[in-house]
Motif scaffolding. Structure first.
Motif, short mmCIF file in Angstrom:
data_model
loop_
_atom_site.label_atom_id
_atom_site.label_comp_id
_atom_site.label_asym_id
_atom_site.label_seq_id
_atom_site.Cartn_x
_atom_site.Cartn_y
_atom_site.Cartn_z
N ARG A 293 -4.10 10.41 11.42
CA ARG A 293 -3.24 9.38 10.88
C ARG A 293 -3.26 9.25 9.34
NH1 ARG A 293 -4.65 4.59 14.79
NH2 ARG A 293 -6.68 5.74 15.14
N VAL A 294 -3.80 10.50 8.81
CA VAL A 294 -3.88 10.62 7.26
C VAL A 294 -2.63 11.36 6.50
CG1 VAL A 294 -5.26 11.25 5.25
CG2 VAL A 294 -6.28 10.61 7.38
N ARG A 295 -1.94 10.83 5.90
CA ARG A 295 -0.98 11.38 5.10
C ARG A 295 -1.15 12.37 4.07
NH1 ARG A 295 5.31 9.52 3.93
NH2 ARG A 295 6.10 11.47 3.06
N PRO A 296 -0.99 13.53 3.89
CA PRO A 296 -1.52 14.24 2.60
C PRO A 296 -0.56 13.83 1.43
CG PRO A 296 -0.78 15.81 4.37
CD PRO A 296 -0.51 14.47 4.97
N TYR A 297 -1.40 13.26 0.37
CA TYR A 297 -0.69 12.64 -0.52
C TYR A 297 -0.60 13.26 -2.07
CZ TYR A 297 -0.49 8.83 -4.14
OH TYR A 297 -0.15 8.11 -5.46
N TYR A 298 -1.47 13.95 -2.51
CA TYR A 298 -1.39 14.74 -3.42
C TYR A 298 -2.22 16.18 -3.36
CZ TYR A 298 0.04 11.22 -6.87
OH TYR A 298 0.80 10.32 -7.69
#
Length: 436
Positions: A293-298
């Protein structure tokens, strides 16, 4: 009954012979027993360095200090430590003493964009608030190597108040990012106070926390901490996993607590040579992140900080990795690849080229497979000339929240927020007589 794994047990016993699982999972015990010297590292991990190499390593530590939590050290593969991604990120390297002409102490010019102590105000509507220079672990690739580890800068409430007052007096600031160091190195009570002050400012819409605790000290994410953070929604949390091996059972538990607490989670990965500069590694990392439940951001190109030349890759490597992700996996599992512009220019997205050509009526595109296609532009489009006279504009410029659509018919009778007990058809003869 919870037990150590073999590596953790051995390492904990070298710290203190009667160490227990309760000690190991106590984040303050972990910090108290952080590895800060080469001798400690050798004793606790069993890894030994040749005398000449140790001399150079000690020179490195005179300039860039060492701090590794026992937890993170326990992840190092002793049999192949020189190629281990955890070792490379956490332990000193003699190449850090090589400082190139184009490397800078403050490559992003954060000091130049600092109107008051602790604040970097670079973008129009948001600020970065440096609330601590201390981290649980000193990452060898840190862009703020000039500051991190400065034990003289653990800010008091009076110092933090300067940043809070600046935000209060700058109404265009709607987004505050707490950074450092690591904001979660502050005591629970100080985090509680800081968030209460910031969220009480009317024009602050969101607060973000940038932390590496789930990676290097997941036991910091306690139920007590989550209870404090939950009081201050909307709160966004970004963490910093760089390699799939960092997503351990303990890291997953920390992420579960945060996600269950209702916080949107993002991840900022730095592209590092000999750590994660591989499409296979990066794809596995983003898959493990979204599964937790962690979205890759940068995905960050490594900054031009002092002593980081051995970590930097060509930008072409980053483009290659992006080509391996876009179209090849879930869209929200693909981070944005950025270069943080030297001199304080901010983050610049860098992407593969998908537009092949462009004319008045058509755009020629290619997809992730190499298929080339065209998109037909509209034949008629009245280009809107904006004269900044909003009063005469035909667009809907009332940007406030709309009222909820009122319920009608049977839905109205079923609604708990409506007192109606009957539906009366228009021109009902009996009700018309009552009115007469």
């Amino acid at each position: 009954m919870e037990i150590f794994n073999g590596t953790q047990q051995a390492l904990a016993n070298r710290i203190k012979s009667d160490s227990t699982i309760s000690n190991w999972k106590d984040w303050q015990w972990q910090l108290k027993n952080s590895i800060r010297t080469i001798g400690q590292f050798e004793k606790l991990t069993g890894i030994r360095f040749p005398a000449k190499e140790k001399e150079k390593l000690n020179e490195t530590l005179e300039k860039f200090p060492l701090s590794i939590t026992p937890y993170y050290a326990s992840l190092i593969s002793k049999d192949n430590y020189k190629n281990d991604p955890v070792f490379r990120q956490s332990f000193a390297n003699v190449h850090e003493l090589t400082v190139l002409d184009n490397e800078l102490k403050d490559p992003l010019s954060e000091e130049s964009d600092s109107p008051v102590e602790g604040i970097t105000h670079r973008y129009p509507d948001r600020v970065l608030f440096h609330v601590s220079n201390i981290c649980a672990m000193y990452c060898r690739h840190c862009t703020r190597k000039r500051k991190v580890g400065d034990i003289d800068f653990v800010p008091s409430k009076e110092q933090l108040r300067k940043g809070i007052d600046y935000i209060k007096n700058t109404p265009q600031v709607r987004d505050v990012l707490l950074s450092g160091g690591d904001p979660l190195m502050l005591p629970d009570s100080q985090i509680d106070w800081l968030l209460s002050e910031l969220t009480a400012i009317p024009h602050v819409e969101i607060v973000r926390i940038g932390t590496r605790m789930p990676v290097v000290l997941p036991y910091r994410i306690t139920d007590e901490l989550v209870s404090i953070l939950k009081k201050y929604q909307p709160l966004w949390i970004n963490t910093h996993f760089n390699h799939p091996r960092e997503i351990t059972a303990s890291a997953k538990e920390a992420l579960r607590r945060l996600a269950d607490g209702g916080f949107p989670l993002g991840n900022q990965t730095v592209l590092l040579a000999d750590v994660n500069d591989c499409p296979r590694i990066m794809k596995k990392l983003v898959h493990k992140l979204v599964a937790n439940r962690v979205r890759p951001y940068y995905l960050y190109q490594c900054d031009l900080s002092e002593g980081l030349s051995h970590f930097r890759t060509p930008i072409g490597k980053g483009i290659e990795i992006m080509e391996s992700l876009i179209g090849h996996t879930t869209g929200f599992a693909v981070p944005t690849y950025v270069i943080d512009a030297p001199g304080g220019g901010g983050k610049i997205p860098v992407m593969p080229n998908y537009i092949i050509s462009w004319s008045t009526n058509k755009v020629v595109l290619r997809n992730y497979e190499g298929v080339i296609t065209t998109y037909k532009e509209p034949d008629h489009y009245d280009n809107k000339f904006c004269d900044r006279n909003c009063a005469s504009c035909n667009l809907e410029l009332n940007l406030e929240e709309s009222d909820e659509i009122q319920s009608l018919g049977i839905e109205k009778l079923l609604s708990d927020d409506n007192d109606s007990i009957s539906l009366i058809p228009e021109d009902n003869e009996r009700y018309n007589r009552r009115e007469e």
